[in-house]
Design an enzyme around this catalytic site. Sequence first.
Site, PDB file in Angstrom:
ATOM      1  CB  SER A  43      -0.918  -0.007   1.222  1.00  0.00           C
ATOM      2  OG  SER A  43      -0.180  -0.060   2.420  1.00  0.00           O
ATOM      3  CG  HIS A 156      -1.025  -5.419   4.222  1.00  0.00           C
ATOM      4  ND1 HIS A 156      -0.372  -4.855   5.280  1.00  0.00           N
ATOM      5  CD2 HIS A 156      -0.574  -4.759   3.129  1.00  0.00           C
ATOM      6  CE1 HIS A 156       0.435  -3.899   4.856  1.00  0.00           C
ATOM      7  NE2 HIS A 156       0.331  -3.822   3.558  1.00  0.00           N
ATOM      8  CD  GLU A 165      -0.411  -2.326   9.082  1.00  0.00           C
ATOM      9  OE1 GLU A 165       0.137  -1.918  10.131  1.00  0.00           O
ATOM     10  OE2 GLU A 165       0.073  -2.165   7.959  1.00  0.00           O
ATOM     11  CD  GLU A 206       2.578  -5.315   7.711  1.00  0.00           C
ATOM     12  OE1 GLU A 206       2.050  -5.043   8.809  1.00  0.00           O
ATOM     13  OE2 GLU A 206       2.897  -4.450   6.875  1.00  0.00           O
ATOM     14  CG  ASP A 243      -1.712   1.647   8.694  1.00  0.00           C
ATOM     15  OD1 ASP A 243      -2.375   2.630   8.274  1.00  0.00           O
ATOM     16  OD2 ASP A 243      -0.716   1.197   8.104  1.00  0.00           O
ATOM     17  CD  GLU A 284       0.679   3.598   9.967  1.00  0.00           C
ATOM     18  OE1 GLU A 284       0.963   2.966  10.995  1.00  0.00           O
ATOM     19  OE2 GLU A 284       1.107   3.282   8.842  1.00  0.00           O
ATOM     20  CG  ASP A 311       2.681   4.832   6.061  1.00  0.00           C
ATOM     21  OD1 ASP A 311       3.713   5.155   5.457  1.00  0.00           O
ATOM     22  OD2 ASP A 311       2.182   3.690   5.956  1.00  0.00           O
ATOM     23  CE  LYS A 336       5.589   1.989   6.034  1.00  0.00           C
ATOM     24  NZ  LYS A 336       4.359   2.070   5.202  1.00  0.00           N
ATOM     25  CG  HIS A 364       7.245  -3.834   9.178  1.00  0.00           C
ATOM     26  ND1 HIS A 364       6.699  -5.079   9.314  1.00  0.00           N
ATOM     27  CD2 HIS A 364       6.201  -2.960   9.359  1.00  0.00           C
ATOM     28  CE1 HIS A 364       5.406  -4.984   9.543  1.00  0.00           C
ATOM     29  NE2 HIS A 364       5.069  -3.715   9.590  1.00  0.00           N
ATOM     30  CE  LYS A 387       2.536  -0.443  10.720  1.00  0.00           C
ATOM     31  NZ  LYS A 387       1.792   0.459   9.828  1.00  0.00           N
TER      32      LYS A 387
HETATM   33  P1  PGA Z   1       3.122  -1.233   3.112  1.00  0.00           P
HETATM   34  O1  PGA Z   1       2.188  -1.211   4.392  1.00  0.00           O
HETATM   35  O2  PGA Z   1       4.476  -1.617   3.533  1.00  0.00           O
HETATM   36  O3  PGA Z   1       2.426  -2.244   2.239  1.00  0.00           O
HETATM   37  O4  PGA Z   1       3.060   0.162   2.536  1.00  0.00           O
HETATM   38  C1  PGA Z   1       2.604  -0.841   5.639  1.00  0.00           C
HETATM   39  C2  PGA Z   1       1.868   0.379   6.115  1.00  0.00           C
HETATM   40  O5  PGA Z   1       0.934   0.873   5.454  1.00  0.00           O
HETATM   41  O6  PGA Z   1       2.218   0.897   7.179  1.00  0.00           O
HETATM   42 ZN    ZN Z   2       0.650   2.552   6.998  1.00  0.00          ZN
END
Ligand code: PGA
Ligand code: ZN
Length: 423
Positions: A43, A156, A165, A206, A243, A284, A311, A336, A364, A387
């Site tokens: 995503s 996911h 999430e 995940e 999230d 998030e 994010d 990230k 991650h 996370k």
């Molecule tokens: P992604 O998802 O690594 O697929 O972007 C993780 C997130 O949205 O935090």
């Molecule tokens: Zn996210």
Amino acid sequence: MDDTIRDMHAMEILDSRGNPTVAVRLELADGSSVVSRVPAGASTGAHEAVELRDRDMSRYRGLGVSQAIHNVNTIIGPALKDLPVTEQLAVDQRMIEIDGDPQKARLGANAILAVSLAVMAAAAKCRRQPLYRYIGGLNAALLPVPLLNVLNGGAHADNNVDIQEFMLVPVGAATFREGLQMAQETYQALKALLQSQSLRTAVGDEGGFAPDLQSNRHALDLLVEAMERAHLKPGQDMVLALDVAANELKQGDGYRLEGDVLTGMQLIDYYQHLVRDYPVISIEDGLAEDDWDHWQLLNDRLGDRIQLVGDDLFVTNPARIARGIDEASANAVLIKPNQIGTVSETLEAIRLTQSAGWNAVVSHRSGETEDTTIADLAVAINGGQIKTGAPARGERIAKYNRLLAIEQADSSLSYAGWEAFRR
Ligand code: PGA
Ligand code: ZN
């Protein structure tokens, strides 16, 4: 000098989804070497740095990274030869200049980050310091509270849950080790609970379970019950984080949630009710990546009570974080490294975030490898949170095991606990 780059070799490896990604082996003049591996999102935000993929449909459904590999081996490697690895900023700057594109589309952020991470790891090795100590110096003092994604929906998972999430946050533990155990026991209690209701216990990318459920509230009810079955007090020993990944819910001007299309304001009301009814401490990406107006309204409504993390909104990009601080859009940033593409820019994003009194949550990606750099990064910056998925699947566990090892070896560090959420 021993700390100069003698050679580097990139290689196409596979991530936890079995998709190709970039690894770099960097060799120093003294003959020692390190390996780095980059993760990949699903995503992904529109404003992220560009992950270079071959788009050659005859290999790996177009997801090959042979061009990125080639760029490391023929352009970046020769350009950085003989530079000292302790000059992280100069190395990163050099790669940014060679690339020349604001989103690193030419060499590829996957190529650049792999080298940037390898340079950092090599420097720590030269200095004979653990990576977190090299990055954070004497200032690194906190082991992060883990945010463990144990129930999956959205992009996911192949189920009907919209929120991407649902995370367990063991804030009441005294140590990282104890927090991880609390979360693992809750995860196992959740599994048993799902089984007892004939719900699926297959896991998402995940490591979280991905059952078909009636609603987002159903997911939250199950999590609270799982905590109780694990003999924990919800809201005290353990809290929850979400999230939403709201980009994925976007429909026209609104957001599709549980079959209805909501306006941004209605979605904010919905969150307010969830926070009233459940021990949710952090949300998030509650809104989409360019919905700056509603982000501000959400922060106005809930920002003094819970953590609101950007994010896809911020994509670890200092320019976007600066706008967010200016407009009071949120109160935390997900960090990230592969969203921005170099270690230096990641550290700059963290400095900016923390200087506004906001939380920096190291994270991650849904596609991961056995690389554990983010565990060290979370300790180095005193962010107090990490996370990195469920307490399941090797690529997630690798980060938790690294944190266990750091905690075991360094008694000067303490577990962030509730402190991580008190600003
Ligand atoms: P992604 O998802 O690594 O697929 O972007 C993780 C997130 O949205 O935090
Ligand atoms: Zn996210």
